[in-house]
Design a protein around this motif. Sequence first.
Motif, PDB file in Angstrom:
ATOM      1  N   TYR A 164      -1.313   7.399 -11.809  1.00 48.05           N
ATOM      2  CA  TYR A 164      -0.961   6.225 -12.621  1.00 48.05           C
ATOM      3  C   TYR A 164      -1.408   4.903 -11.998  1.00 48.05           C
ATOM      4  O   TYR A 164      -0.920   3.838 -12.373  1.00 48.05           O
ATOM      5  CB  TYR A 164       0.556   6.186 -12.852  1.00 48.05           C
ATOM      6  N   GLY A 165      -2.336   4.960 -11.055  1.00 48.22           N
ATOM      7  CA  GLY A 165      -2.764   3.755 -10.356  1.00 48.22           C
ATOM      8  C   GLY A 165      -3.248   2.647 -11.271  1.00 48.22           C
ATOM      9  O   GLY A 165      -2.972   1.461 -11.035  1.00 48.22           O
ATOM     10  N   GLU A 166      -3.967   3.009 -12.330  1.00 56.33           N
ATOM     11  CA  GLU A 166      -4.495   1.994 -13.242  1.00 56.33           C
ATOM     12  C   GLU A 166      -3.401   1.315 -14.067  1.00 56.33           C
ATOM     13  O   GLU A 166      -3.628   0.286 -14.704  1.00 56.33           O
ATOM     14  CB  GLU A 166      -5.534   2.608 -14.173  1.00 56.33           C
ATOM     15  N   TYR A 167      -2.203   1.887 -14.054  1.00 55.94           N
ATOM     16  CA  TYR A 167      -1.103   1.341 -14.851  1.00 55.94           C
ATOM     17  C   TYR A 167      -0.103   0.534 -14.010  1.00 55.94           C
ATOM     18  O   TYR A 167       0.985   0.213 -14.474  1.00 55.94           O
ATOM     19  CB  TYR A 167      -0.370   2.470 -15.576  1.00 55.94           C
TER      20      TYR A 167
ATOM     21  N   THR B 210      -0.686   5.821  -7.261  1.00 54.39           N
ATOM     22  CA  THR B 210      -2.085   6.221  -7.446  1.00 54.39           C
ATOM     23  C   THR B 210      -2.249   7.736  -7.337  1.00 54.39           C
ATOM     24  O   THR B 210      -2.941   8.372  -8.140  1.00 54.39           O
ATOM     25  CB  THR B 210      -2.973   5.509  -6.415  1.00 54.39           C
ATOM     26  N   LYS B 211      -1.590   8.313  -6.324  1.00 57.12           N
ATOM     27  CA  LYS B 211      -1.684   9.767  -6.118  1.00 57.12           C
ATOM     28  C   LYS B 211      -1.139  10.528  -7.310  1.00 57.12           C
ATOM     29  O   LYS B 211      -1.619  11.621  -7.656  1.00 57.12           O
ATOM     30  CB  LYS B 211      -0.926  10.150  -4.853  1.00 57.12           C
TER      31      LYS B 211
ATOM     32  N   ARG C 227       2.028   1.662  -3.581  1.00 65.04           N
ATOM     33  CA  ARG C 227       0.888   1.797  -4.496  1.00 65.04           C
ATOM     34  C   ARG C 227       0.212   3.154  -4.333  1.00 65.04           C
ATOM     35  O   ARG C 227      -0.240   3.753  -5.329  1.00 65.04           O
ATOM     36  CB  ARG C 227      -0.107   0.649  -4.254  1.00 65.04           C
ATOM     37  N   ASP C 228       0.124   3.638  -3.116  1.00 66.16           N
ATOM     38  CA  ASP C 228      -0.517   4.939  -2.880  1.00 66.16           C
ATOM     39  C   ASP C 228       0.228   6.069  -3.587  1.00 66.16           C
ATOM     40  O   ASP C 228      -0.380   7.022  -4.084  1.00 66.16           O
ATOM     41  CB  ASP C 228      -0.588   5.236  -1.379  1.00 66.16           C
TER      42      ASP C 228
ATOM     43  N   LYS D 214       0.824  -1.214   0.000  1.00 59.71           N
ATOM     44  CA  LYS D 214       0.000   0.000   0.000  1.00 59.71           C
ATOM     45  C   LYS D 214       0.858   1.264   0.000  1.00 59.71           C
ATOM     46  O   LYS D 214       0.511   2.262  -0.657  1.00 59.71           O
ATOM     47  CB  LYS D 214      -0.933   0.001   1.213  1.00 59.71           C
TER      48      LYS D 214
ATOM     49  N   ILE E 249       5.115   1.216 -13.660  1.00 56.39           N
ATOM     50  CA  ILE E 249       4.041   1.917 -14.378  1.00 56.39           C
ATOM     51  C   ILE E 249       4.172   1.517 -15.841  1.00 56.39           C
ATOM     52  O   ILE E 249       5.256   1.629 -16.427  1.00 56.39           O
ATOM     53  CB  ILE E 249       4.161   3.444 -14.235  1.00 56.39           C
TER      54      ILE E 249
END
Length: 353
Positions: free
Chosen positions: A277-280, A273-274, A269-270, A266, A319
Amino acid sequence: MSKAQELIKNEGLVGMIITDPYNMRHISGFRGGEGALYISATQQVLITDSRYTEQAEKESDFTIVQEHRGHTREQIFAECLAKEEGTLAIGYEDQSLLCCQFDKMAKAMPVKDWVPMGGKVDALRRIKTAEEIEYLAQAEHIGDVAFSKILDFLRPGVSELEVAAELEYQMKKAGAEDLGFNTIIASGLNSSMPHAIPGKKKLEAGDFVTMDFGCKYEGYCSDMTRTVVLGKANDKQKEIYNVVLEAQLAGLAAVKAGKTGKEVDKVARDIITKAGYGEYFGHSLGHSVGLFIHEKPGLAPSDETVLQAGMIETVEPGIYVPGFGGVRIEDMVLVTEEGCRNLASSPKELIEL
């Protein structure tokens, strides 16, 4: 009493059959991979064929029994069982044993209860010994050496396949006995595929070049990823690279005995995401490494295993943007009570060649 025999006792079994080659190596010392183990409170038997009996006798202190057409593996198992007393409850590796192999054993052996072991035997390998840590550190060091050599080899016109071959050659030259896994070389648009297969594509100016590689030393694996840019990086490439690097450094700082894999994942990942680029970033942050390249526990959103000192984990955020390219940075680390010891030393700042 060995760890395997302790497991047998704790599970209330008479004995256990081991067929996974990595567990065979870990439990018996035998590196050949072809054969099986029968273990109980009073017996430790290694079954293999004539190609490996001499090797087995040198590497293992188990009783070595040779199998052949007139004395099959199933017959040897039955002979082992005949020496046991009590209710015949036998453990087996349901996660690696083929159905046809299990059927042969079940027909040949008078077992009352077959008990699937799930991942319990694999779990015996989670905490590494000092000797195992030394082998893993050396394997990762070989990767560092190979990376330092490959930088001078990368240039426009060289194919991904040629880069893979050169990396593998340099690892062998530095002392690797084998590859830890198939080398990943992904350049340009191919770098948006996390496990791209090296192909005939030639490196071009402006390409991301992602290199994921590892070797085996004394049977133990290494795993490392570095991404470079061939020529000058554009602003988008720098942005993505720096986000991945920030996430990787944060992930490394979060690794510590007592943390869960989920908690460490996490943290990294956070950050991704912030940054938008979380979806990548679709895969987990990391995995354990040992005799096999992908072991448990992992650093993943679904893994609530508590990390313990002596575990080995990779930290490898990425990413991957289809139609543009991708970045992954990976180190292999030893979990400690205070944090982690990074087994890799290759530079991670953006390299422009």
